[in-house]
Write an enzyme that holds these catalytic residues in place. Structure first.
Site, PDB file in Angstrom:
ATOM      1  N   LYS A   1       4.013   8.642   8.851  1.00 34.67           N
ATOM      2  CA  LYS A   1       3.011   8.569   9.923  1.00 34.67           C
ATOM      3  C   LYS A   1       3.465   9.088  11.304  1.00 34.67           C
ATOM      4  O   LYS A   1       2.928  10.081  11.772  1.00 34.67           O
ATOM      5  CB  LYS A   1       2.434   7.162  10.003  1.00 34.67           C
ATOM      6  CG  LYS A   1       1.491   6.891   8.819  1.00 34.67           C
ATOM      7  CD  LYS A   1       0.800   5.570   8.922  1.00 34.67           C
ATOM      8  CE  LYS A   1      -0.367   5.477   7.961  1.00 34.67           C
ATOM      9  NZ  LYS A   1      -0.095   4.769   6.711  1.00 34.67           N
TER      10      LYS A   1
ATOM     11  N   ASP B   1       9.260   1.987   1.166  1.00 37.98           N
ATOM     12  CA  ASP B   1       8.176   2.764   1.761  1.00 37.98           C
ATOM     13  C   ASP B   1       8.062   2.327   3.220  1.00 37.98           C
ATOM     14  O   ASP B   1       7.528   1.264   3.532  1.00 37.98           O
ATOM     15  CB  ASP B   1       6.870   2.498   0.999  1.00 37.98           C
ATOM     16  CG  ASP B   1       5.671   3.210   1.619  1.00 37.98           C
ATOM     17  OD1 ASP B   1       5.768   3.676   2.776  1.00 37.98           O
ATOM     18  OD2 ASP B   1       4.624   3.276   0.948  1.00 37.98           O
TER      19      ASP B   1
ATOM     20  N   PHE C   1       0.874  -1.180   0.000  1.00 36.13           N
ATOM     21  CA  PHE C   1       0.000   0.000   0.000  1.00 36.13           C
ATOM     22  C   PHE C   1       0.906   1.224   0.000  1.00 36.13           C
ATOM     23  O   PHE C   1       1.765   1.352   0.871  1.00 36.13           O
ATOM     24  CB  PHE C   1      -0.903   0.019   1.245  1.00 36.13           C
ATOM     25  CG  PHE C   1      -1.788   1.236   1.313  1.00 36.13           C
ATOM     26  CD1 PHE C   1      -3.033   1.243   0.690  1.00 36.13           C
ATOM     27  CD2 PHE C   1      -1.376   2.389   1.977  1.00 36.13           C
ATOM     28  CE1 PHE C   1      -3.844   2.376   0.729  1.00 36.13           C
ATOM     29  CE2 PHE C   1      -2.188   3.519   2.024  1.00 36.13           C
ATOM     30  CZ  PHE C   1      -3.424   3.515   1.396  1.00 36.13           C
TER      31      PHE C   1
HETATM   32  C1  LIG Z   1      -0.487   5.144   5.334  1.00 33.07           C
HETATM   33  C2  LIG Z   1       0.490   4.743   4.302  1.00 33.07           C
HETATM   34  C3  LIG Z   1       0.736   5.529   3.158  1.00 33.07           C
HETATM   35  C4  LIG Z   1      -0.056   6.772   2.888  1.00 33.07           C
HETATM   36  O1  LIG Z   1       0.206   7.763   3.831  1.00 33.07           O
HETATM   37  P1  LIG Z   1      -0.789   9.012   3.991  1.00 33.07           P
HETATM   38  O2  LIG Z   1      -0.124   9.863   5.013  1.00 33.07           O
HETATM   39  O3  LIG Z   1      -2.121   8.459   4.414  1.00 33.07           O
HETATM   40  O4  LIG Z   1      -0.858   9.667   2.657  1.00 33.07           O
HETATM   41  C5  LIG Z   1       1.718   5.128   2.286  1.00 33.07           C
HETATM   42  N1  LIG Z   1       2.426   4.010   2.505  1.00 33.07           N
HETATM   43  C6  LIG Z   1       2.231   3.232   3.583  1.00 33.07           C
HETATM   44  C7  LIG Z   1       3.072   2.028   3.786  1.00 33.07           C
HETATM   45  C8  LIG Z   1       1.240   3.567   4.514  1.00 33.07           C
HETATM   46  O5  LIG Z   1       1.021   2.777   5.567  1.00 33.07           O
END
Ligand SMILES: *Cc1c(COP(=O)(O)O)cnc(C)c1O
Length: 386
Positions: A243, A214, A129
Site C-alpha cells: 500500500k 502480510d 485479509f
Molecule cells: C489491501 C490489502 C491487500 C490487497 O492489496 P491490493 O493492493 O488491494 O491488492 C492484501 N493484504 C492486506 C493485509 C491488505 O490490507
C-alpha cells in the site's frame, strides 16, 4: 456520470480534486482532513514537494523499460528493502494481492525443491485479509469475500485468532506456508499478541512451514518500525508489502530470506509493469524520507494520537476498545459505527468503518501535530453528539 463504472464500491458523492499534506480539497473548495490516506497508501500525504519533483523529473526521463532490462532504481530499492526488512531479496509487484500470489507460488516451489512436492496447502487466520485475486482470496477467511466465487483453491485451513492448539494441528498437517497479517487491517485493526506471533514462528520452524507475514497494510513504516514484525522480534521467511510503498503509485514487493532467493529461476514468475523506474523512483523518495526522520515522526504522531484517543475513550462510553499502534489505529464502538463514520465525514474528517464496529484511522505519515489535534477534536465532538 458513473454509469459505465462497474459497481464494486459504494462511492461517496464528494469529488476530491486536490490536496496538500493530510488535507484534501473537494471540487467545491471544501477542505477535509484525510485520516484514511487512500486506505493506507498516501504515506507522504498529497502534493509532497520532493515526490512531485522526483516524479516530474522521472516522467521526462523514462517511465517504463520492462523487466527485460536492468534499471538502477529497481536495484537500489531492492537493496534498501532487504536492509530495512532484515531479509535478503525482492520480487516487485503492482499490488498487495499480487505480492501474496507471488508468496504462495514461492512457498510451493520452495517445498518442492526441498523434496516435499506434497506440501501444497496453506494455513491462514480468521479475520485476515490477503486480497481478491483467486489465490489470495483463497487465504481470506471472510465468507462475504469468498462465497460468490467458490470453488477457490483447495487445501487452505483457517485457524481462529489466538488459537494456538488449532494452529499447531494445522501446521503438523504439513502445509507449504502459514500466512499471518500481524495487524489485521480489514479485520478491525486486530493486533496479534507478541506471544502468538513468536509461537507461530517456532511452530513453523518445528514443522518446516514457511512463515509469510502480510504487511501490505501495517508495514512500510506505519507502526513506527519498518516492519510490524520488528516490534515482536519475529523474522518471517517472506514478507509482502504494498500500500504505502510508492506513496500513492501502485507498487508491491515480496521480500524473502536468504535461503529463498534462488527459489525462482528465470521464467518461474514475472510482471510486465512491476518495479519500473517510475514507481521505484517514488519508493526511493518514501524510503529516503523514512530514513531521514519520518519514521521517528510516525512514532511521535502515533503517540500523540494514542494519548488523545485514550482521553476520548475515558470520557465516551460508546468507545469500547482502542486498537493498533503508530499510525494504524482502530476505535471500536459499542454501537452505530457506520453512522459515526458518516458523521465524521460530514464534519470534515475522512476515516472508514471496518469490520462493522471499528473506526479505522490511517493518516499520512506526514500528518502534523495540528492535524492530529484537529482530528481528535472532530472525533470527540462527533461522539458527543451521537
Ligand atoms: C489491501 C490489502 C491487500 C490487497 O492489496 P491490493 O493492493 O488491494 O491488492 C492484501 N493484504 C492486506 C493485509 C491488505 O490490507
Amino acid at each position: 456520470m458513473d454509469e459505465h463504472v462497474i459497481r464494486t464500491y459504494v462511492r461517496q458523492p464528494e469529488v476530491f480534486v486536490a490536496g496538500n499534506g493530510a488535507r484534501l480539497l473537494d471540487v467545491e473548495g471544501r477542505e477535509w482532513l484525510d485520516f484514511l490516506g487512500g486506505i493506507a497508501v498516501s504515506a507522504l500525504g498529497h502534493g509532497h514537494p520532493r515526490l512531485v519533483e522526483a516524479l516530474s523529473d522521472q516522467a521526462r526521463k523514462v517511465l517504463h523499460v520492462s523487466n527485460l532490462f536492468r534499471h538502477p532504481y529497481t536495484e537500489e530499492v531492492a537493496g534498501r528493502l532487504a536492509r530495512l526488512t532484515e531479509l535478503d531479496a525482492v520480487f516487485f509487484t503492482n499490488s498487495g494481492t499480487e505480492a501474496n500470489e507471488c508468496a504462495m507460488k514461492l512457498a510451493r516451489k520452495r517445498q518442492r525443491m526441498l523434496g516435499h512436492p506434497d506440501r501444497t496447502g496453506f494455513v491462514a487466520l480468521e479475520g485476515g485479509f490477503h486480497g481478491r485475486t483467486l489465490g489470495s482470496l483463497s487465504l481470506t477467511a471472510g465468507a462475504k469475500y469468498r462465497d460468490p466465487f467458490a470453488p477457490l483453491i483447495p487445501g487452505v485451513t483457517f485457524v481462529g485468532r489466538g488459537d494456538l492448539d488449532a494452529l499447531e494441528r494445522a501446521l503438523r498437517a504439513r502445509p507449504a506456508a502459514l500466512f499471518v497479517e500481524p495487524i489485521q487491517g480489514e479485520g478491525g485493526i486486530y493486533e496479534h499478541p507478541t506471544a502468538f506471533l513468536q509461537t507461530a514462528r517456532r511452530l513453523c520452524d518445528e514443522t518446516g512451514t514457511l512463515l509469510v507475514h502480510d504487511e501490505v497494510q501495517c508495514g512500510t513504516g506505519r507502526t513506527g518500525r519498518f516492519l510490524c514484525a520488528q516490534h515482536h522480534g519475529v523474522r518471517p521467511d517472506i514478507v509482502t508489502i504494498a500500500k504505502p510503498l510508492a506513496a500513492g503509485l501502485p507498487m508491491g514487493a515480496v521480500v524473502v530470506a536468504p535461503e529463498l532467493r534462488e527459489t525462482f529461476v528465470p521464467g518461474d514468475h514475472g510482471s510486465t509493469f512491476a518495479g519500473g523506474p517510475f514507481v521505484t523512483r517514488a519508493a526511493l523518495v518514501l524510503l529516503d524520507e523514512l530514513e531521514n526522520g519520518l519514521l521517528d515522526q510516525v512514532v511521535a504522531r502515533g503517540a500523540r494520537l494514542d494519548a488523545g484517543l485514550r482521553r476520548i475513550a475515558a470520557e465516551r462510553p460508546i468507545v469500547t476498545e482502542l486498537r493498533g499502534r503508530g499510525l494504524i489505529r482502530g476505535v471500536r464502538l459499542g454501537r452505530n459505527a457506520p453512522d459515526v463514520q458518516k458523521a465524521l465525514f460530514a464534519n470534515g474528517l475522512i476515516t472508514n468503518c471496518t469490520s462493522g464496529d471499528v473506526i479505522r484511522l490511517l493518516p499520512p505519515y506526514v500528518v502534523t501535530e495540528a492535524d492530529v489535534d484537529r482530528a481528535l477534536e472532530i472525533l470527540d465532538a462527533t461522539l458527543a453528539a451521537i
